[in-house]
Design an enzyme around this catalytic site. Structure first.
Site, PDB file in Angstrom:
ATOM      1  N   HIS A 121       0.836  -1.209   0.000  1.00 45.46           N
ATOM      2  CA  HIS A 121       0.000   0.000   0.000  1.00 45.46           C
ATOM      3  C   HIS A 121       0.865   1.251   0.000  1.00 45.46           C
ATOM      4  O   HIS A 121       2.104   1.179  -0.124  1.00 45.46           O
ATOM      5  CB  HIS A 121      -1.011  -0.020   1.147  1.00 45.46           C
ATOM      6  N   HIS A 147       4.165   1.350   2.139  1.00 46.31           N
ATOM      7  CA  HIS A 147       5.311   0.618   1.572  1.00 46.31           C
ATOM      8  C   HIS A 147       5.866   1.388   0.380  1.00 46.31           C
ATOM      9  O   HIS A 147       7.074   1.466   0.183  1.00 46.31           O
ATOM     10  CB  HIS A 147       4.897  -0.777   1.093  1.00 46.31           C
ATOM     11  N   CYS A 202       3.075 -11.096  21.510  1.00 51.34           N
ATOM     12  CA  CYS A 202       2.108 -10.472  20.599  1.00 51.34           C
ATOM     13  C   CYS A 202       2.365 -11.015  19.199  1.00 51.34           C
ATOM     14  O   CYS A 202       3.455 -10.825  18.646  1.00 51.34           O
ATOM     15  CB  CYS A 202       2.258  -8.948  20.606  1.00 51.34           C
ATOM     16  N   CYS A 240       3.213  -8.339  16.481  1.00 56.52           N
ATOM     17  CA  CYS A 240       4.595  -7.845  16.478  1.00 56.52           C
ATOM     18  C   CYS A 240       5.590  -8.979  16.317  1.00 56.52           C
ATOM     19  O   CYS A 240       6.772  -8.738  16.114  1.00 56.52           O
ATOM     20  CB  CYS A 240       4.935  -7.137  17.782  1.00 56.52           C
ATOM     21  N   CYS A 263      -0.422  -4.804  24.296  1.00 56.28           N
ATOM     22  CA  CYS A 263       0.687  -4.501  23.385  1.00 56.28           C
ATOM     23  C   CYS A 263       0.564  -3.038  22.958  1.00 56.28           C
ATOM     24  O   CYS A 263      -0.491  -2.630  22.483  1.00 56.28           O
ATOM     25  CB  CYS A 263       0.607  -5.416  22.158  1.00 56.28           C
ATOM     26  N   HIS A 271      -0.389  -2.787  19.031  1.00 59.49           N
ATOM     27  CA  HIS A 271      -1.660  -3.304  18.502  1.00 59.49           C
ATOM     28  C   HIS A 271      -2.837  -3.125  19.462  1.00 59.49           C
ATOM     29  O   HIS A 271      -3.977  -3.409  19.084  1.00 59.49           O
ATOM     30  CB  HIS A 271      -1.505  -4.794  18.148  1.00 59.49           C
ATOM     31  N   LYS A 319      -4.747   5.867  11.042  1.00 57.55           N
ATOM     32  CA  LYS A 319      -3.867   4.929  10.327  1.00 57.55           C
ATOM     33  C   LYS A 319      -4.632   4.261   9.198  1.00 57.55           C
ATOM     34  O   LYS A 319      -5.845   4.082   9.285  1.00 57.55           O
ATOM     35  CB  LYS A 319      -3.400   3.846  11.306  1.00 57.55           C
ATOM     36  N   LYS A 354      -7.095  -2.122   6.624  1.00 57.44           N
ATOM     37  CA  LYS A 354      -8.054  -2.797   5.743  1.00 57.44           C
ATOM     38  C   LYS A 354      -9.458  -2.681   6.322  1.00 57.44           C
ATOM     39  O   LYS A 354     -10.423  -2.452   5.611  1.00 57.44           O
ATOM     40  CB  LYS A 354      -7.667  -4.278   5.618  1.00 57.44           C
TER      41      LYS A 354
END
Ligand code: MSP
Length: 676
Positions: A33, A36, A141, A144, A158, A161, A310, A313
């Protein structure tokens, strides 16, 4: 605002013989996406920039294919892990060339060669006595792929997340990371730009100083996870995915004895803030333990956010880079990404911001410059490059500005300040447009002053070549096209891959590069202005309607940046989005059936006057304003008011009793002068 940099402009940029740049190797559990794409485009631009400096460059990217996460994603897709990773890794490999990315190497952690080198590294650290076997209980986690200590969790969750990790008690192998932490803190203190920008360096130092870091668990029992690299000293265990993944940066080069390793290591890493800890703490301690030299810099950037959240999806807000590149043009998309994100800070992505940036910098400034100058050269000199005559004071000033602009660009870009670097280059683009206005070639033509006219046009063309050259790292296709228009074509097969002739560091004093008398392009139209689609405007209108206070506000403040995160507080980056300029009012008139509106034609130093509407008719007689200078927000998205397009905003000051005054500079200045 920028005077802070001009004092540095005398320093030339330090050039090494080689330059090695890496991106993170991306997980193959999701499609590529915008995030990246950003890191990889930055790496590509940096690689091209260093090629332009004359360095021998190597650019590595790839995919990270082991670990729990991948196994789970493969299961969900009904495939074996190998089938699954082959598919998504293929998508990454297919995407990069479409985004103008020319990497030299693509590594996959499932490559046999990588596996063998990871095993050799593990054995070396084991033989050094830095790996031990022990029993351990920790909070794991899966997101991670790592254990958290009690102290690292936030309210038991975590911190990345915000999910509850599983408590796992098992026997595992540990890397004596804690042994190297005091040394690492010292190294970071002594080398202030080892991790940059500074805020991330400080973050790593406080991680170390917090005392929350312990030894690193580097194995997973095969009973729990088989999809990984087997430990060379215990076949019942596989290597922890991060230990395996980080090693890609040297395994790709053939560590310990490969030629590429000898030529290119140590290199530069590029990552986002999400993976600061593995790169800032695990990786340097691993290298130290194995006696491998440390990387040169860890360059850390922020996140691209969508409306301040953020991308994910589940929120359905994932931006597909290829769609943006296809819609707006690859180079415009690349330019926007590098120009609109202050490297290190988060930035908001929106198509509206992209269009605004496109219109201001590419259509109005760069595109307009090439189009005006090439068409004047066609009209006055039959498209032949005129000779450079004697230089006037204005020409010498322009040359000095051009040299400064290029030096600042090189200095800033090389120090990963891409946005500021491009802005420094745009100082020249904007100055060239102003030089056209102030030299008025059309008047020289009318007066029959061919020698002076030739010098003006030639100087412009020479400066434009420099701009095109500097643009190549970010906009390779555009740079190639612009250079071709100036009669400096790149070999067709090498357009994107090989740097144009020339070296940005060796451009000093190069002022007669074009061939006098050669025929060059007679027109240029690379960036026609874009309209902001109605639905985006609707979206913005809806946003503006929400807060009652904003609705009440008068015309001017109604367009304050919509993305401000804290009400009433403008981040520095928000302020930088505004382009404020001085304009001269050429025409002012009332708008039929609109008591409050005046319609202005304002000279902002551009090819055409700007039409701007302003709700100040109750305060001024339009005729009295003609010839006055005003301060204008020049990059406001154009909008239609009463059927008329308004492209900007005039700034006013309001006294407590409601009187309006126009803001203006104290003395007259050239139209288009930047306010900062
Ligand atoms: N596999 C690990 C990296 C191992 S490197 C030895 C990993 N992969 S990832 O697929 O999650 O990629 C994370 C990286 O993708 C970030 O560090 C950043 O480079 C890029 N981005 C992902 N989302 C992003 C944004 N929203 N904004 C900017 N870049 C981000 O972590």
């Amino acid at each position: 605002l920028r005077s802070a940099y001009t004092e540095h402009h005398e320093r030339s940029f330090p050039v090494s013989s080689t330059f090695y740049i890496t991106t993170p190797i991306y997980y193959v559990n999701a499609r590529p996406h915008l995030g990246h794409a950003y890191t990889t485009i930055v790496a590509d631009s940096l690689r091209r920039f260093h090629t332009l400096l004359g360095e021998d460059t190597w650019f590595l990217t790839g995919t990270d294919e082991h670990g729990d996460k991948i196994v789970k994603a493969a299961e969900a897709a009904g495939q074996t892990p190998q089938e699954f990773v082959d598919g998504i890794s293929g998508q990454f490999q297919a995407l990069w060339p479409k985004l103008g990315i020319k990497h030299d190497q693509f590594i996959r952690t499932t490559d046999a060669d990588h596996k063998a080198r990871v095993q050799a590294f593990l054995q070396k650290v084991y033989d050094n006595g830095d790996i031990y076997f022990g029993e351990h209980g920790g909070h794991y986690c899966t997101g991670c792929e790592r254990f958290y200590t009690e102290k690292e969790l936030e309210n038991g969750l975590c911190p990345q997340h915000l999910t509850k990790p599983d408590f796992i008690q098992e026997k595992n192998y540990f890397f004596r990371m804690s042994k190297y932490l005091p040394w690492l803190a010292g190294h970071i203190r002594e080398n202030p730009d080892f991790i940059r920008p500074e805020r991330y360096r400080n973050e790593v130092l406080s991680m170390i100083e917090s005392g929350a870091l312990e030894d690193l668990c580097i194995s997973r029992p095969k009973t729990r996870l088989e999809w990984g690299i087997e430990l060379p000293f215990d076949k019942d265990y596989v290597c922890y995915v991060w230990f395996d993944a980080l090693l890609n940066y040297i395994s790709a080069l053939g560590w310990p004895d490969g030629d590429k390793y000898a030529a290119y290591w140590p290199g530069e890493h590029l990552v986002a803030k999400d993976i600061l800890k593995p790169h800032g703490v695990f990786w340097p301690t691993m290298l130290k333990s194995a006696g491998v030299p440390l990387y040169k810099h860890l360059n850390v950037h922020g996140y691209w956010l969508i409306k301040d959240t953020k991308m994910s999806k589940s929120l359905g807000n994932v931006v597909e880079p290829i769609k943006m590149a296809e819609h707006y043009g690859l180079d415009a998309f690349r330019y926007f990404l590098l120009r609109d994100m202050q490297f290190g800070s988060d930035a908001s992505f929106s198509e509206e911001a992209l269009i605004t940036r496109f219109n201001a910098d590419l259509a109005n400034d760069l595109g307009n410059l090439f189009s005006r100058v090439l068409s004047m050269n066609a009209k006055y000199f039959e498209s032949k490059v005129p000779p450079m005559g004697e230089l006037a004071e204005d020409d010498k000033a322009l040359i000095e500005l051009a040299e400064n602009s290029r030096r600042n660009y090189v200095q800033l870009f090389g120090n990963i300040r891409f946005s500021q670097g491009l802005d420094a280059l745009w100082d020249l683009v904007r100055a060239l447009n102003k030089y056209v206005d102030s030299q008025a070639p059309w008047t020289l033509f009318k007066q029959g002053d061919t020698a002076r006219l030739g010098t003006v046009i030639r100087l412009l063309l020479e400066c434009m070549r420099k701009v095109a050259l500097c643009l190549w790292p970010v906009m390779p296709g555009t740079a190639a096209a612009l250079l071709e228009q100036l009669g400096q074509p790149l070999p067709a097969s090498e357009r994107f891959g090989v740097a144009p002739a020339g070296n940005v560091n060796a451009e000093e004093g190069v002022w007669e590069c074009l061939a006098t008398g050669s025929v060059i392009a007679s027109a240029s139209n690379l960036f026609p202005r874009l309209e902001i689609p109605e639905e985006m405007k609707e979206d913005k209108k809806a946003k503006q309607k929400k807060p009652a206070k904003e609705k009440e506000a008068k015309a001017a403040p109604a367009s304050a940046p919509a993305e401000m995160s804290v009400p009433g507080v403008a981040e520095y980056a928000d302020f930088q989005k505004l382009e404020l300029r001085v304009g001269t009012i050429l025409e002012a008139g009332r708008v039929p059936k609109a008591d409050k509106l005046l319609c202005f034609k304002i000279d902002l130093g551009e090819a055409e006057p700007r039409q701007i509407l302003s709700g100040i008719a109750e305060h001024f007689e339009p005729e009295t304003l003609v010839g006055r200078q005003v301060c204008v927000v020049a990059n406001l998205a154009p909008r239609k008011i009463r059927g008329l397009v308004s492209a900007g905003m005039i700034l006013t000051a309001e006294t407590p009793d409601g009187e309006l005054t126009l803001l203006a500079p104290v003395g007259d200045v050239a139209p288009g002068s930047k306010i900062s």
